[in-house]
Design a protein around this motif. Sequence first.
Motif, PDB file in Angstrom:
ATOM      1  N   GLY A  48      43.634   8.114  -5.367  1.00  0.00           N
ATOM      2  CA  GLY A  48      43.757   7.584  -6.727  1.00  0.00           C
ATOM      3  C   GLY A  48      44.144   8.668  -7.724  1.00  0.00           C
ATOM      4  O   GLY A  48      44.947   8.437  -8.641  1.00  0.00           O
ATOM      5  N   HIS A  49      43.599   9.861  -7.535  1.00  0.00           N
ATOM      6  CA  HIS A  49      43.917  10.987  -8.412  1.00  0.00           C
ATOM      7  C   HIS A  49      45.395  11.361  -8.299  1.00  0.00           C
ATOM      8  O   HIS A  49      46.096  11.511  -9.316  1.00  0.00           O
ATOM      9  N   PHE A  50      45.890  11.479  -7.069  1.00  0.00           N
ATOM     10  CA  PHE A  50      47.291  11.831  -6.867  1.00  0.00           C
ATOM     11  C   PHE A  50      48.224  10.716  -7.340  1.00  0.00           C
ATOM     12  O   PHE A  50      49.325  10.980  -7.837  1.00  0.00           O
ATOM     13  N   LEU A  51      47.773   9.469  -7.189  1.00  0.00           N
ATOM     14  CA  LEU A  51      48.581   8.334  -7.643  1.00  0.00           C
ATOM     15  C   LEU A  51      48.852   8.446  -9.148  1.00  0.00           C
ATOM     16  O   LEU A  51      49.990   8.263  -9.610  1.00  0.00           O
ATOM     17  N   LYS A  52      47.822   8.754  -9.934  1.00  0.00           N
ATOM     18  CA  LYS A  52      47.986   8.904 -11.383  1.00  0.00           C
ATOM     19  C   LYS A  52      48.940  10.051 -11.712  1.00  0.00           C
ATOM     20  O   LYS A  52      49.804   9.936 -12.582  1.00  0.00           O
ATOM     21  N   ILE A  53      48.771  11.186 -11.002  1.00  0.00           N
ATOM     22  CA  ILE A  53      49.614  12.365 -11.263  1.00  0.00           C
ATOM     23  C   ILE A  53      51.088  12.047 -11.022  1.00  0.00           C
ATOM     24  O   ILE A  53      51.952  12.330 -11.866  1.00  0.00           O
ATOM     25  N   PHE A  54      51.394  11.418  -9.878  1.00  0.00           N
ATOM     26  CA  PHE A  54      52.793  11.209  -9.516  1.00  0.00           C
ATOM     27  C   PHE A  54      53.417  10.017 -10.238  1.00  0.00           C
ATOM     28  O   PHE A  54      54.630   9.997 -10.462  1.00  0.00           O
ATOM     29  N   CYS A  55      52.607   9.030 -10.612  1.00  0.00           N
ATOM     30  CA  CYS A  55      53.137   7.955 -11.443  1.00  0.00           C
ATOM     31  C   CYS A  55      53.577   8.520 -12.800  1.00  0.00           C
ATOM     32  O   CYS A  55      54.636   8.162 -13.330  1.00  0.00           O
ATOM     33  N   ARG A  56      52.765   9.414 -13.357  1.00  0.00           N
ATOM     34  CA  ARG A  56      53.104  10.042 -14.636  1.00  0.00           C
ATOM     35  C   ARG A  56      54.316  10.971 -14.479  1.00  0.00           C
ATOM     36  O   ARG A  56      55.222  10.967 -15.312  1.00  0.00           O
ATOM     37  N   LYS A  57      54.341  11.728 -13.378  1.00  0.00           N
ATOM     38  CA  LYS A  57      55.436  12.683 -13.153  1.00  0.00           C
ATOM     39  C   LYS A  57      56.776  11.981 -12.979  1.00  0.00           C
ATOM     40  O   LYS A  57      57.790  12.411 -13.548  1.00  0.00           O
ATOM     41  N   HIS A  58      56.797  10.911 -12.171  1.00  0.00           N
ATOM     42  CA  HIS A  58      58.061  10.235 -11.859  1.00  0.00           C
ATOM     43  C   HIS A  58      58.321   9.017 -12.745  1.00  0.00           C
ATOM     44  O   HIS A  58      59.318   8.311 -12.553  1.00  0.00           O
ATOM     45  N   ARG A  59      57.386   8.741 -13.680  1.00  0.00           N
ATOM     46  CA  ARG A  59      57.537   7.630 -14.621  1.00  0.00           C
ATOM     47  C   ARG A  59      57.724   6.298 -13.888  1.00  0.00           C
ATOM     48  O   ARG A  59      58.606   5.496 -14.190  1.00  0.00           O
ATOM     49  N   ILE A  60      56.872   6.112 -12.898  1.00  0.00           N
ATOM     50  CA  ILE A  60      56.874   4.893 -12.092  1.00  0.00           C
ATOM     51  C   ILE A  60      55.436   4.383 -12.031  1.00  0.00           C
ATOM     52  O   ILE A  60      54.498   5.167 -11.900  1.00  0.00           O
ATOM     53  N   GLN A  61      55.272   3.087 -12.123  1.00  0.00           N
ATOM     54  CA  GLN A  61      53.935   2.510 -12.024  1.00  0.00           C
ATOM     55  C   GLN A  61      53.722   1.938 -10.619  1.00  0.00           C
ATOM     56  O   GLN A  61      54.506   1.120 -10.137  1.00  0.00           O
ATOM     57  N   ARG A  62      52.682   2.392  -9.947  1.00  0.00           N
ATOM     58  CA  ARG A  62      52.315   1.884  -8.628  1.00  0.00           C
ATOM     59  C   ARG A  62      50.805   1.638  -8.611  1.00  0.00           C
ATOM     60  O   ARG A  62      50.034   2.369  -9.236  1.00  0.00           O
ATOM     61  N   ALA A  63      50.414   0.650  -7.837  1.00  0.00           N
ATOM     62  CA  ALA A  63      48.989   0.397  -7.591  1.00  0.00           C
ATOM     63  C   ALA A  63      48.669   0.803  -6.157  1.00  0.00           C
ATOM     64  O   ALA A  63      49.572   0.991  -5.337  1.00  0.00           O
ATOM     65  N   LEU A  64      47.386   0.926  -5.877  1.00  0.00           N
ATOM     66  CA  LEU A  64      46.949   1.272  -4.531  1.00  0.00           C
ATOM     67  C   LEU A  64      46.329   0.030  -3.899  1.00  0.00           C
ATOM     68  O   LEU A  64      45.159  -0.283  -4.165  1.00  0.00           O
ATOM     69  N   PRO A  65      47.094  -0.709  -3.084  1.00  0.00           N
ATOM     70  CA  PRO A  65      46.547  -1.938  -2.490  1.00  0.00           C
ATOM     71  C   PRO A  65      45.309  -1.649  -1.647  1.00  0.00           C
ATOM     72  O   PRO A  65      45.201  -0.580  -1.031  1.00  0.00           O
ATOM     73  N   GLN A  66      44.385  -2.592  -1.616  1.00  0.00           N
ATOM     74  CA  GLN A  66      43.140  -2.399  -0.884  1.00  0.00           C
ATOM     75  C   GLN A  66      43.393  -2.163   0.606  1.00  0.00           C
ATOM     76  O   GLN A  66      42.739  -1.338   1.243  1.00  0.00           O
TER      77      GLN A  66
END
Length: 465
Positions: A335-353
């Motif tokens: 989840g931490h890396f997801l936030k970092i890379f979504c912000r870096k690449h300006r893309i929104q992604r969720a982490l499916p269960q």
Amino acid sequence: MEQEKRISLARLTVRQYDTILNHCNSNIFVTDGRGQILYANDAAERALNCSFEELRRMDIYQLHEKGYTSHSSSADAIESGKKAFAVYRNNLGEEIATTSIPVPDRRGGIEMVVTRSDEVGTILAQQKELDRYRTLFQQMLTRSEGPAPTLIARDPGMARIVEALKKYAASDVTVLLTGESGTGKEVLANFVRQNSRRSGGAFLSVNCAAIPNDLIESELFGYEKGAFTGARREGKPGLFELADGGTIFLDEVGELSLVAQSKLLRVLETGEFMRVGGSQVQKADVRIIAATNRDLKAMVAAKEFRDDLYYRLCVVPVSVPPLRERPLDIEALAGHFLKIFCRKHRIQRALPQEMAERLRRYPWPGNIRELRNTIENYVITGDEPFLPAAAPPAQEPVQGPREAAAALSLPLKAVLERAEEAQIRAALDACGGEVARAAELLGIHRSVLYKKIGKYGLGHGPSYR
């Protein structure tokens, strides 16, 4: 010591002296105080394009007159009585850089002149290689004066390690972090720095595995101007000077050569060092944190690591568990890396269960580094990663006493090496022979993987690059 040295050298024959000089990488040329040629090694004969039989019938002035050289630093040294430098062209059109040193006799005259020379092209090639090593070193060396990376420790075992490191941070005690590559040892080292009295100082991190042996001393301790060929005119401060008042993180310390280990030990024991080519003792006020993914105790037993350096580094040993043993940290880090890379690449992604569940089941041989790369790839492509679950352990056949004894007759080291070789082969095959990708997958540094490829003779298979 000098007497022992002279006695030892006295046992050498003339042929052995000649062999030694012929194995120098440079041209060696000797004249007497009048310029008569006394000696030339094989390399000097080639540079002058003249056999020694012809050379010994000439002096340096005749050598110049007959066009073998365009200038003579030997003549300059005889005339001035001082060291002389020159660049001349031989009759092949090659530029040769020379240094001539006069050797005085007991009466104050010149007994002989010793000249060392190299083709300018060779010197430039050596300089280029040295610059390449220095550039590589600077890339490995990182300086951080900002906030430390986020430390995530949801797993109870990891949380206990973090609490212990907080206590150790209050003093200047040397900390040795051990564990697999990619487990976050540098982040933990920075955490110690941020919680210490040195939090305002520099944090220098260096990968010991990639420092060439011939650069270790100058890079750690610096050098004075003119200390060696190719040195900066103004000299250069070393790692310990740059980190004065701060912290040095020595990553992959187990990869240092024995020569490099002895040089590091000296400054760790006394806190004192001298620049290469210098005479002034300097004091280093530096806190040391070291890390390794190797078994240093086993290396000490095998005489591959100095025991005195091991005990100097291992004042406070901290074993960092691999990511597969920290299940609660996997989803938190993802989840931490997801936030970092979504912000870096300006893309929104969720982490499916379902994906989060697969992340927890995957054994992560590359640890946090592999998880980070996996999440970045997911953010960029949107494709959920293929993560095979850990294979269940193979069912072992029931063994009788004889079979069990035969299995135990194989040394543990051999068993581990077989398993390591198989894993490396599989990683290289999976990555199409690309060493950088395979090293990332295995969670080890590329230089370490190259060593293991050589150890197991894997370079004779596919073309690894």
